[in-house]
Design a protein around this motif. Structure first.
Motif, PDB file in Angstrom:
ATOM      1  N   GLU A  19       0.820  -1.208   0.000  1.00  0.00           N
ATOM      2  CA  GLU A  19       0.000   0.000   0.000  1.00  0.00           C
ATOM      3  C   GLU A  19       0.858   1.265   0.000  1.00  0.00           C
ATOM      4  N   LEU A  20       2.026   1.170  -0.587  1.00  0.00           N
ATOM      5  CA  LEU A  20       2.908   2.331  -0.627  1.00  0.00           C
ATOM      6  C   LEU A  20       2.326   3.453  -1.464  1.00  0.00           C
ATOM      7  N   VAL A  21       1.859   3.113  -2.654  1.00  0.00           N
ATOM      8  CA  VAL A  21       1.297   4.125  -3.555  1.00  0.00           C
ATOM      9  C   VAL A  21       0.057   3.551  -4.222  1.00  0.00           C
ATOM     10  N   ASN A  22      -0.701   4.433  -4.839  1.00  0.00           N
ATOM     11  CA  ASN A  22      -1.886   4.033  -5.598  1.00  0.00           C
ATOM     12  C   ASN A  22      -1.450   3.232  -6.827  1.00  0.00           C
ATOM     13  N   GLU A  23      -2.023   2.049  -7.021  1.00  0.00           N
ATOM     14  CA  GLU A  23      -1.630   1.190  -8.143  1.00  0.00           C
ATOM     15  C   GLU A  23      -1.899   1.845  -9.488  1.00  0.00           C
ATOM     16  N   ASP A  24      -2.876   2.763  -9.535  1.00  0.00           N
ATOM     17  CA  ASP A  24      -3.183   3.436 -10.799  1.00  0.00           C
ATOM     18  C   ASP A  24      -2.084   4.403 -11.224  1.00  0.00           C
ATOM     19  N   LYS A  38      17.831  -7.336   2.992  1.00  0.00           N
ATOM     20  CA  LYS A  38      17.270  -6.004   2.784  1.00  0.00           C
ATOM     21  C   LYS A  38      16.245  -6.039   1.665  1.00  0.00           C
ATOM     22  N   THR A  39      15.100  -5.455   1.910  1.00  0.00           N
ATOM     23  CA  THR A  39      14.032  -5.419   0.920  1.00  0.00           C
ATOM     24  C   THR A  39      14.181  -4.196   0.014  1.00  0.00           C
ATOM     25  N   VAL A  40      14.049  -4.421  -1.300  1.00  0.00           N
ATOM     26  CA  VAL A  40      14.099  -3.333  -2.270  1.00  0.00           C
ATOM     27  C   VAL A  40      12.811  -3.371  -3.084  1.00  0.00           C
ATOM     28  N   ILE A  41      12.037  -2.307  -3.021  1.00  0.00           N
ATOM     29  CA  ILE A  41      10.776  -2.216  -3.757  1.00  0.00           C
ATOM     30  C   ILE A  41      11.012  -1.386  -5.014  1.00  0.00           C
ATOM     31  N   ASN A  42      10.601  -1.907  -6.156  1.00  0.00           N
ATOM     32  CA  ASN A  42      10.785  -1.232  -7.441  1.00  0.00           C
ATOM     33  C   ASN A  42       9.439  -0.808  -8.007  1.00  0.00           C
ATOM     34  N   LEU A  43       9.336   0.460  -8.364  1.00  0.00           N
ATOM     35  CA  LEU A  43       8.119   0.992  -8.976  1.00  0.00           C
ATOM     36  C   LEU A  43       8.460   1.602 -10.323  1.00  0.00           C
ATOM     37  N   LEU A  44       7.765   1.193 -11.366  1.00  0.00           N
ATOM     38  CA  LEU A  44       7.935   1.761 -12.702  1.00  0.00           C
ATOM     39  C   LEU A  44       6.760   2.695 -12.953  1.00  0.00           C
TER      40      LEU A  44
END
Length: 335
Positions: A19-24, A38-44
């Protein structure tokens, strides 16, 4: 459509990964885990939505220090993110997303891009010196190609755009760095041109020189247009080399002309060239501040916003006052 990769190293103990950001707002997302756990979250995401995403992340991580967010440009992805896919989405959702787009690169990315061309260094001084030598030769020989070549070399744009951004954001540190680069850069340019004027015979009737010893209202329009073009190019992520050509055309030749004429003792003509240089500086900075404000570039926090708005008002008042004064001088002395 340009894309950016947002790499997130969340603070320790943060488990709200879905729930970091809106999926839209994103094109794709995935999670990597390093060998150390260490966790790395990738958002395109589309470049025009990265500022909104970064703002949401900063809010979620507020009060925490053990996190890192990295923004990277993307050259290409497969499968490609086509516009047809967006058109097939729900129209209401698309309208909401369009309302949130900033139609530019993010504030954070813009700040880093401008900071790179503002920082004072020996390379900056060397480029100023080289561009002045080339420009002086072009002016004296009435060679437009040489003058254009000097415009390409000159790193004059960065500090001026940095000054406009600093006053828009209320960033005093960037303001000081920009003023320092402008002061040292123009001092070196005028001094070097002055020395060349002392030892070289200057013909004031040469068109490349003579045309830069008078000021008109058309020059005000040119300066304002150059300022808007330069700032829009920065906010759209266009190559700094292209911007340098567009804006240096307004600043470098009259600055070098001023120094050459001062060194040759032609003070009346040097006055006109110096006034032209000052006109361009004022117009570029005024146009830059207004352009940044109209594009919604502002500090993130409420306190910083108040400081930025106050500094912007002062800056606009000063630049407008100087522009009015210059307009009066132009009217009585050159028209």
């Amino acid at each position: 459509m340009a894309l950016r990769l947002v790499k997130i190293l969340p603070p320790e103990g943060f488990n709200d990964l879905n729930e970091l950001v809106n999926e839209d707002d994103i094109v794709d997302s995935w999670i990597d885990k390093s060998e150390g756990g260490k966790t790395v979250i990738n958002l395109l995401a589309d470049v025009e939505l990265t500022e909104k995403i970064l703002g949401e992340l900063e809010t979620k991580f507020s009060g925490k220090e053990d996190y890192r967010i990295v923004l990277l440009p993307i050259s290409a992805t497969l499968p490609s993110h086509s516009d047809d896919e967006e058109e097939n989405k729900d129209k209401a959702t698309e309208q909401e997303k369009d309302d949130e787009r900033v139609n530019r690169i993010s504030r954070e990315e813009l700040y880093e891009e401008i900071k790179k061309v503002v920082d004072f260094s020996w390379v900056y001084l060397v480029l100023i010196a080289l561009s002045c030598v080339v420009a002086a030769n072009g002016l004296i020989r009435d060679n437009a190609a040489m003058v254009i070549g000097a415009m390409v070399i000159a790193p004059i744009l960065g500090p001026n755009v940095g000054l406009a951004l600093a006053t828009t954001l209320g960033d005093k540190a960037l303001l000081k760095r920009s003023l320092k680069s402008i002061l040292y850069g123009f001092s070196l340019g005028i001094s070097l041109s002055f020395l060349m004027g002392l030892i070289i015979n200057i013909d004031p009737d040469v068109s490349q020189i003579n045309s830069r010893t008078v000021v008109s209202y058309a020059d005000i329009a040119l300066g304002l247009a150059a300022g808007v073009a330069g700032c829009l190019s920065f906010t759209r992520g266009i190559s700094a080399a292209v911007i340098g050509v567009m804006v240096a055309v307004a600043l470098l030749p009259p600055m070098v002309t001023t120094g050459l004429l001062l060194g040759s003792g032609m003070y009346d003509l040097a006055y006109g060239a110096g006034l032209l240089t000052l006109t361009y500086i004022i117009c570029i900075n005024l146009a830059g501040i207004i352009t940044f404000l109209l594009q919604g570039i502002k500090p993130h926090s409420f306190v910083e916003q108040r400081e930025g708005e106050e500094l912007s008002r002062y800056a606009i008042f000063i630049w407008v006052s100087l522009l009015i004064l210059l307009s009066v001088i132009i009217y009585f002395e050159f028209l």
